[in-house]
Design an enzyme around this catalytic site. Sequence first.
Site, PDB file in Angstrom:
ATOM      1  N   LYS A 129      39.183  26.418  41.849  1.00 56.76           N
ATOM      2  CA  LYS A 129      38.784  27.438  42.833  1.00 56.76           C
ATOM      3  C   LYS A 129      37.313  27.804  42.668  1.00 56.76           C
ATOM      4  O   LYS A 129      36.573  27.858  43.652  1.00 56.76           O
ATOM      5  CB  LYS A 129      39.684  28.674  42.661  1.00 56.76           C
ATOM      6  CG  LYS A 129      39.419  29.784  43.653  1.00 56.76           C
ATOM      7  CD  LYS A 129      40.640  30.652  43.876  1.00 56.76           C
ATOM      8  CE  LYS A 129      40.882  31.657  42.775  1.00 56.76           C
ATOM      9  NZ  LYS A 129      39.896  32.745  42.759  1.00 56.76           N
ATOM     10  N   GLN A 169      31.171  36.233  38.491  1.00 48.39           N
ATOM     11  CA  GLN A 169      30.885  36.594  39.877  1.00 48.39           C
ATOM     12  C   GLN A 169      29.571  37.356  39.969  1.00 48.39           C
ATOM     13  O   GLN A 169      28.765  37.115  40.872  1.00 48.39           O
ATOM     14  CB  GLN A 169      32.041  37.408  40.464  1.00 48.39           C
ATOM     15  CG  GLN A 169      33.302  36.568  40.598  1.00 48.39           C
ATOM     16  CD  GLN A 169      34.434  37.304  41.261  1.00 48.39           C
ATOM     17  OE1 GLN A 169      34.278  38.433  41.723  1.00 48.39           O
ATOM     18  NE2 GLN A 169      35.593  36.688  41.319  1.00 48.39           N
ATOM     19  N   ASP A 208      41.653  34.911  33.792  1.00 45.73           N
ATOM     20  CA  ASP A 208      42.667  34.703  34.843  1.00 45.73           C
ATOM     21  C   ASP A 208      44.014  34.241  34.285  1.00 45.73           C
ATOM     22  O   ASP A 208      45.001  34.171  35.021  1.00 45.73           O
ATOM     23  CB  ASP A 208      42.161  33.679  35.870  1.00 45.73           C
ATOM     24  CG  ASP A 208      41.012  34.239  36.710  1.00 45.73           C
ATOM     25  OD1 ASP A 208      40.846  35.478  36.745  1.00 45.73           O
ATOM     26  OD2 ASP A 208      40.289  33.442  37.324  1.00 45.73           O
TER      27      ASP A 208
HETATM   28  C1  S3P Z   1      35.448  33.769  39.154  1.00 51.20           C
HETATM   29  C2  S3P Z   1      35.171  34.625  38.140  1.00 51.20           C
HETATM   30  C3  S3P Z   1      36.168  35.491  37.499  1.00 51.20           C
HETATM   31  C4  S3P Z   1      37.595  35.167  37.917  1.00 51.20           C
HETATM   32  C5  S3P Z   1      37.730  34.792  39.356  1.00 51.20           C
HETATM   33  C6  S3P Z   1      36.795  33.650  39.720  1.00 51.20           C
HETATM   34  C7  S3P Z   1      34.345  32.937  39.675  1.00 51.20           C
HETATM   35  O1  S3P Z   1      35.850  36.811  37.819  1.00 51.20           O
HETATM   36  O2  S3P Z   1      38.465  36.234  37.618  1.00 51.20           O
HETATM   37  O3  S3P Z   1      39.060  34.397  39.626  1.00 51.20           O
HETATM   38  O4  S3P Z   1      34.613  31.900  40.318  1.00 51.20           O
HETATM   39  O5  S3P Z   1      33.178  33.274  39.430  1.00 51.20           O
HETATM   40  P1  S3P Z   1      34.835  37.640  36.874  1.00 51.20           P
HETATM   41  O6  S3P Z   1      33.898  36.634  36.274  1.00 51.20           O
HETATM   42  O7  S3P Z   1      34.161  38.610  37.760  1.00 51.20           O
HETATM   43  O8  S3P Z   1      35.703  38.263  35.827  1.00 51.20           O
END
Ligand code: S3P
Length: 420
Positions: free
Chosen positions: A13, A160, A307
């Site tokens: 993803k 993120q 996750d």
């Molecule tokens: C993700 C970062 C994670 C994760 C999310 C996908 C990404 O969040 O929980 O499902 O693709 O950058 P955080 O890094 O904000 O914890």
Amino acid sequence: MLVGGTIRVPGDKSLSHRALLFAAMARGTSHIGGMLTSLDARSSARVLRQLGAVITPLGDGKVVTVRGRGRLRRPSAVLNCGNSGTTTRLILGLLAAHPFRATLTGDRSLRRRPMRRVTVPLALMGARIVERNAGGTLPLDIQGGKLTALRHEMPVSSAQIKGCLLLAGVAGAVPVSVREPHGRSRDHTERMLRAFGYRVEEQGEWVHMQPTGIVTPFDMQIPGDPSSSAFPVAAAILAEGGELRVTGVCVNPTRVGYLKVLERMGAPVEVDGVELQFDEPVADLVAAPARLRATEVRPEEIPALIDEIPMLAALATRASGTTVFRDVGELRVKESDRLALIAANIRAVGGRASVDGDDLHVTGGRTPPAGRVVTQGDHRIAMAFAVLGTVPGAKIRVDDMACAAVSFPGFPAMLQAIRA
Ligand code: S3P
């Protein structure tokens, strides 16, 4: 149950979002194989189309073709990011460097998730953010423009936030340095940027990016999602016999912290035949039934398994002793309040779990789990408890299995297919 066979899980993803984004930023045509077709990936594709990219339909087994324009175009309607926090935060980073106004929103779950962790540093770089409500959550407006360099200490380790700010630096052609306080979060953005010639360096807790590169069209194959692979792997561990192979899984060390925890719990998973594909290590995972024992998951381990906590917590209900997940307050702001929901659902199926400050405690037992699981539309809660429901004698009803399609299309069929 007995498990057996060889399966694939859907494309990763995080990499699917990023591949779409980078392809939309490039001027020209990119081809992406193995793309995730889940609802979250569709949210990124939909929003990027509204911003001017031409993207062929996402369909299983299809190579996705993306024609980017180099710059994004002013959207004519609100950008709806659905359930996807990654779509929202990464796109906000790009929009910060574009001279037009855009409005972002999402579903009920996404509209309660914190956005100031990205909008505050983006505003420091020069973007104008208009909050529509007191908490700074979606919906919100962003008016981008010329940006200045950023040096920022992030409140939490989050790929993120990090990805958002690095992408703002890339789109705005300014250097960005971010500090991750509690361990390194997934580093896919950094790896992709290096491939495009950006100077990205890690120094202690800091990541420094110099805008020395250029995003050009590319061809890429997305490996299997390690977070999705955690579900069949856990089902194999809970099974009464057999062995399961999951092929072509991304085993980037910032993603597979859960394998170390499983090993400590007495369930070693074999990582077979690691190869580097598009700057990401990819391998097969081989899992088999095991007798589980409790462990302690330390704060610095959390970003690399954030996750997988729903699945690990569900497994901990079958381990001897009490498993403690330290410092997992971040789970409160995921697709649901996962911290509360994991504990409540473990209790709902007859297990023992409690939240103590930001720690989650789960005590294992031998009684087959039985009861009704409330998902609040959270895909990973639904899948973790569906896997727990494969324990012999279990009677678990999950109130909404359809939400699994947020990240894992075909999850129920997979759970059937691994039965030997
Ligand atoms: C993700 C970062 C994670 C994760 C999310 C996908 C990404 O969040 O929980 O499902 O693709 O950058 P955080 O890094 O904000 O914890």
